[in-house]
Design an enzyme around this catalytic site. Structure first.
Site, PDB file in Angstrom:
ATOM      1  N   CYS A 136     -22.798  13.250 -24.808  1.00 49.01           N
ATOM      2  CA  CYS A 136     -22.989  13.841 -25.783  1.00 49.01           C
ATOM      3  C   CYS A 136     -22.801  14.757 -26.048  1.00 49.01           C
ATOM      4  CB  CYS A 136     -24.703  13.827 -26.111  1.00 49.01           C
ATOM      5  SG  CYS A 136     -25.835  13.383 -25.679  1.00 49.01           S
ATOM      6  N   HIS A 249     -28.307  18.171 -30.805  1.00 47.42           N
ATOM      7  CA  HIS A 249     -27.444  19.443 -29.620  1.00 47.42           C
ATOM      8  C   HIS A 249     -27.337  20.401 -30.762  1.00 47.42           C
ATOM      9  CE1 HIS A 249     -28.955  16.595 -26.896  1.00 47.42           C
ATOM     10  NE2 HIS A 249     -27.827  15.985 -25.689  1.00 47.42           N
TER      11      HIS A 249
HETATM   12  N1  HSE Z   1     -27.321  13.981 -20.737  1.00 46.32           N
HETATM   13  C1  HSE Z   1     -27.495  14.164 -22.691  1.00 46.32           C
HETATM   14  C2  HSE Z   1     -29.101  14.600 -22.114  1.00 46.32           C
HETATM   15  C3  HSE Z   1     -27.652  13.071 -23.463  1.00 46.32           C
HETATM   16  O1  HSE Z   1     -29.452  14.225 -21.522  1.00 46.32           O
HETATM   17  O2  HSE Z   1     -29.533  14.938 -23.396  1.00 46.32           O
HETATM   18  C4  HSE Z   1     -26.158  12.296 -23.722  1.00 46.32           C
HETATM   19  O3  HSE Z   1     -25.841  10.477 -24.490  1.00 46.32           O
END
Ligand code: HSE
Length: 341
Positions: A136, A249
């Site tokens: 992501c 995010h």
């Molecule tokens: N690896 C990412 C996280 C999730 O831990 O935020 C992405 O799919």
């Protein structure tokens, strides 16, 4: 090997891991975008079999996922974890079904395209049965970098992420709620999902540590960006941090281009780019914020400015819903690209 199974106009679609945070979002995105599926099959482990999930005004009954589940299925959207994806890959592709995998299992394999449709849709045609959805934090960064890369080659990217609990799944989101309540009540905090408490805290540690002191999440941002952007020499330095945000995010991105580009040109390229929304007006205190963009599809960019400490440098702030563009939406967009034109 070439993939020689024709895709019907109305494919049968399976969602593997349908009861997880990403699986539920995949169903919502399929419904909202009117994906022309002949049928949707919701698959999960035996624990969830029989559960009912809302879909298109009705319900889907979750079926236990077995190797036989993929007979007659054309596209399988996987969000059940790397181990499950590895275990089911052969059954899926032997059935003539294309696996679009949200896990890290195959992302860096040479025979698996790693795709963000706004950036490298041409790679989809190279698949041999499996297409990987990037991590992501990589997805939103490359969507924001692509319009700049179209103006001038990118030499270096320095990024710090502010990653929501949703990236670690529904249980992690639940833990953020629960710990916040415990904290405010003056109780001891229950820590299960992360290395430390996440409520009222930031944790500079996502995924495992590697020998060079970086984390695997940071490594993913380097190698996945190079693969997606077809830029093996692109330098990326990442610091990934978990923050007490439920979903969306955020990233502070600093980019150095190989030749001069004006701020106005960078701004118009971002404003006109597919999948990007420019939300940038300091005078009205307008910039993207994770708490206000839950459930949105685009990658939002704001605080765009020149970095005068380097030649041809820009810096900006970027927010996207991890469960949407960072996972479910990107996978469904790949599926849309598989439909016959
Ligand atoms: N690896 C990412 C996280 C999730 O831990 O935020 C992405 O799919």
């Amino acid at each position: 090997m070439t993939w020689n199974h024709a895709m019907p106009e109305r494919p049968v679609v399976a969602v593997a891991g349908a009861t997880g945070a990403v699986g539920i979002e995949m169903l919502k995105v399929l419904e909202r975008r009117g994906f022309p599926a002949a049928r949707i099959v919701a698959l999960a482990s035996s624990r969830s079999a029989g559960k009912r999930l809302p879909f298109a005004g009705g319900e889907l009954v979750v079926e236990e996922m077995t190797p036989a589940s993929f007979e007659g299925v054309d596209i399988a959207l996987f969000s059940a974890g790397a181990g499950v994806s590895k275990a089911f890959r052969k059954a899926v592709t032997d059935a003539g079904c294309v696996m679009i995998d949200n896990s890290s299992a195959f992302r860096m394999d040479d025979d698996v395209p790693l795709v963000v449709p706004e950036v490298n849709p041409e790679d989809i045609a190279l698949h041999e049965g499996v297409i990987a959805n990037p991590n992501c934090s990589t997805i939103q960064m490359v969507v924001a970098l692509k319009p700049l890369m179209d103006l001038a080659p990118i030499e270096r990217v320095v990024v710090a992420t502010y990653q929501a609990a949703s990236g670690a799944g529904q249980a992690a989101m639940d833990e953020l709620y629960a710990q916040s309540e415990q904290f405010l009540a003056g109780e001891d905090l229950t820590v299960e999902q992360f290395a430390h408490r996440i409520a009222f805290n930031c944790i500079p540690h996502i995924d495992i540590f590697l020998e060079d002191g970086s984390t695997k999440e940071e490594w993913k941002m380097v190698v996945e960006t190079q693969k997606i952007m077809h830029a093996p020499d692109l330098q990326v330095a990442a610091t990934c941090v978990r923050v007490p945000v439920l979903r969306c995010h955020s990233e502070a991105i600093n980019v150095t281009l190989a030749s001069p580009v004006s701020l106005e040109d960078a701004r118009s390229a971002l404003a006109g780019a597919a999948g990007v929304s420019l939300m940038d007006d300091p005078a009205t205190k307008t910039y993207p914020m994770p708490g206000l963009l839950e459930g949105s599809d685009d990658v939002y960019v704001g605080r765009l400015r020149v970095d005068s400490t380097v030649k041809n440098g820009f810096q900006f702030w970027c927010v996207a819903d991890q469960l949407r563009k960072g996972a479910a939406l990107n996978a469904v967009q790949i599926a849309e690209n598989l439909l016959p034109r």
